[in-house]
Design a protein around this motif. Structure first.
Motif, mmCIF file in Angstrom:
data_model
loop_
_atom_site.group_PDB
_atom_site.id
_atom_site.type_symbol
_atom_site.label_atom_id
_atom_site.label_comp_id
_atom_site.label_asym_id
_atom_site.label_seq_id
_atom_site.Cartn_x
_atom_site.Cartn_y
_atom_site.Cartn_z
ATOM 1 N N LYS A 1 0.862 -1.184 0.000
ATOM 2 C CA LYS A 1 0.000 0.000 0.000
ATOM 3 C C LYS A 1 0.902 1.239 0.000
ATOM 4 O O LYS A 1 1.759 1.391 0.872
ATOM 5 C CB LYS A 1 -0.867 0.022 1.275
ATOM 6 C CG LYS A 1 -1.887 -1.112 1.396
ATOM 7 C CD LYS A 1 -3.146 -0.782 0.621
ATOM 8 C CE LYS A 1 -4.386 -1.541 1.037
ATOM 9 N NZ LYS A 1 -4.293 -2.992 1.087
ATOM 10 N N ALA B 1 -9.282 -0.766 2.566
ATOM 11 C CA ALA B 1 -9.081 0.013 1.334
ATOM 12 C C ALA B 1 -8.505 -0.849 0.213
ATOM 13 O O ALA B 1 -7.933 -0.319 -0.747
ATOM 14 C CB ALA B 1 -8.170 1.205 1.613
ATOM 15 N N ASN C 1 -1.701 -0.990 -4.135
ATOM 16 C CA ASN C 1 -2.613 0.156 -4.199
ATOM 17 C C ASN C 1 -1.815 1.442 -3.985
ATOM 18 O O ASN C 1 -0.913 1.480 -3.145
ATOM 19 C CB ASN C 1 -3.657 0.103 -3.075
ATOM 20 C CG ASN C 1 -4.460 -1.174 -3.071
ATOM 21 O OD1 ASN C 1 -3.893 -2.258 -3.055
ATOM 22 N ND2 ASN C 1 -5.772 -1.047 -3.055
ATOM 23 N N VAL D 1 -9.585 0.381 -3.038
ATOM 24 C CA VAL D 1 -9.449 1.832 -3.257
ATOM 25 C C VAL D 1 -8.097 2.049 -3.920
ATOM 26 O O VAL D 1 -7.061 1.686 -3.361
ATOM 27 C CB VAL D 1 -9.512 2.599 -1.909
ATOM 28 C CG1 VAL D 1 -9.401 4.096 -2.161
ATOM 29 C CG2 VAL D 1 -10.789 2.271 -1.146
ATOM 30 N N VAL E 1 0.803 5.320 0.221
ATOM 31 C CA VAL E 1 -0.037 6.476 0.574
ATOM 32 C C VAL E 1 0.844 7.731 0.531
ATOM 33 O O VAL E 1 1.859 7.795 1.237
ATOM 34 C CB VAL E 1 -0.672 6.323 1.978
ATOM 35 C CG1 VAL E 1 -1.549 7.533 2.302
ATOM 36 C CG2 VAL E 1 -1.471 5.025 2.084
ATOM 37 N N ASN F 1 -2.548 5.600 -3.345
ATOM 38 C CA ASN F 1 -3.535 6.653 -3.106
ATOM 39 C C ASN F 1 -2.871 7.854 -2.449
ATOM 40 O O ASN F 1 -1.709 7.782 -2.036
ATOM 41 C CB ASN F 1 -4.643 6.115 -2.180
ATOM 42 C CG ASN F 1 -5.492 5.056 -2.853
ATOM 43 O OD1 ASN F 1 -6.225 5.334 -3.790
ATOM 44 N ND2 ASN F 1 -5.381 3.803 -2.391
ATOM 45 N N LEU G 1 -6.438 4.220 4.253
ATOM 46 C CA LEU G 1 -5.964 3.925 2.890
ATOM 47 C C LEU G 1 -4.883 2.845 2.869
ATOM 48 O O LEU G 1 -4.666 2.197 1.847
ATOM 49 C CB LEU G 1 -5.443 5.206 2.225
ATOM 50 C CG LEU G 1 -6.510 6.235 1.833
ATOM 51 C CD1 LEU G 1 -5.845 7.506 1.292
ATOM 52 C CD2 LEU G 1 -7.490 5.669 0.801
#
Ligand SMILES: NC(=O)c1ccc[n+]([C@@H]2O[C@H](COP(=O)([O-])OP(=O)(O)OC[C@H]3O[C@@H](n4cnc5c(N)ncnc54)[C@H](O)[C@@H]3O)[C@@H](O)[C@H]2O)c1
Length: 255
Positions: free
Chosen positions: A142, A239, A185, A242, A144, A187, A234
């Motif tokens: 992830k 998430a 992911n 997302v 962010v 974001n 997130l």
């Protein structure tokens, strides 16, 4: 300001918080640690980083620290290698490091531009470039990135900051497209006005504050903990679907 936390949400996960020594980054690092992550804080400010790590361990979490200037590729690569040596992987990257100062456009010199863009945008690129191969290998991760309401809404006298934060958002979106197939992911979070060292001069300016507070439907300036929840969301399994969003956390300023 206290906030509920979700015990064990990040258990056994390794989180790298770049720019995690104070302000928003520290609130995120503490939150990740409270929720079970093994946190590595990387920052240019050694004393504040030590304080943040101390706070995290007072809360029962664990944090290691690496001194790193995100503008320096060699330091960035070494920092990521160190995190991987310690913990074997990086599950979550929080890119929070950022700087900014106001100046009229015609008095914005190259030094000011480079300092801002190199820290906010190039640093995000360098850190992500060092972390992502480790995530690709495991086909999970992830990312962010700390964007801003200024990624979308320009503020006068902040040209390098606005441009860098717009760039951070498009970097996050690009990585969402390119790395989604690897189960990664990407974001961004877009804070509004948050009470930190960065905004201290603005918060002291009564005229600015009278005008600004009217722009925030919720009628108050945010606290770093207001950002920690959305940012960790997130990075969390909630998430998982997302990808490529900029989540504004601004009390409704951009509504
Ligand atoms: N405070 C706000 O209102 C606000 C609003 C929108 C976005 N943001 C963004 O949130 C992030 C955190 O800001 P903050 O308000 O907590 O500021 P802060 O100054 O409290 O924290 C920024 C952190 O980044 C670190 N840092 C700066 N330059 C670095 C470098 N070259 N290498 C490594 N670390 C470096 C600092 O040492 C510090 O720990 C920034 O990206 C900022 O642009 C803040």
């Amino acid at each position: 300001m206290s906030r509920d936390f979700i015990p064990d949400r990040f258990r056994d996960q390794v989180a790298l918080g770049v720019g995690g020594a104070q302000g928003i980054g520290k609130a995120i690092a503490v939150r990740l640690g409270r929720e079970g992550a093994r946190v590595v804080i990387a920052d240019i400010d050694r004393p504040m980083m030590a304080r943040a790590a101390g706070e995290l361990s007072d809360e029962g979490g664990r944090a290691r620290q690496v001194l790193c200037d995100v503008r320096k590729p060699r330091q960035v690569n070494r920092m990521v290698e160190q995190a991987v040596r310690w913990h074997g992987r990086v599950d979550v990257l929080m890119y929070i490091a950022g700087v900014g100062k106001t100046a009229p456009f015609t008095r914005t010199d190259e030094r000011h531009w480079d300092w801002t863009v190199d820290t906010n945008l190039k640093g995000a690129f360098l850190v992500a470039r060092a972390v992502v191969p480790h995530m690709i290998k495991r086909r999970r991760g992830k990312l962010v990135f700390m964007a801003s309401t200024n990624s979308w809404d320009a503020e006068a006298e902040l040209a390098p900051y606005n441009a860098s934060k717009a760039g951070v958002f498009l970097l996050a979106k690009t990585l969402a497209r390119e790395l989604g197939p690897y189960g990664i992911n990407s974001n961004a979070v877009g804070p509004g006005l948050i009470r930190t060292r960065l905004t201290a001069p603005l918060l002291k300016d009564r005229k600015f504050m009278r005008k600004y507070q009217n722009l925030i439907p919720l009628g108050r300036v945010g606290e770093p903990e207001d950002i920690a929840g959305p940012a960790t969301f997130l990075a969390s399994p909630d998430a998982d679907y997302v990808n490529g969003v900029l989540l504004f956390v601004d009390g409704g300023q951009l509504a």
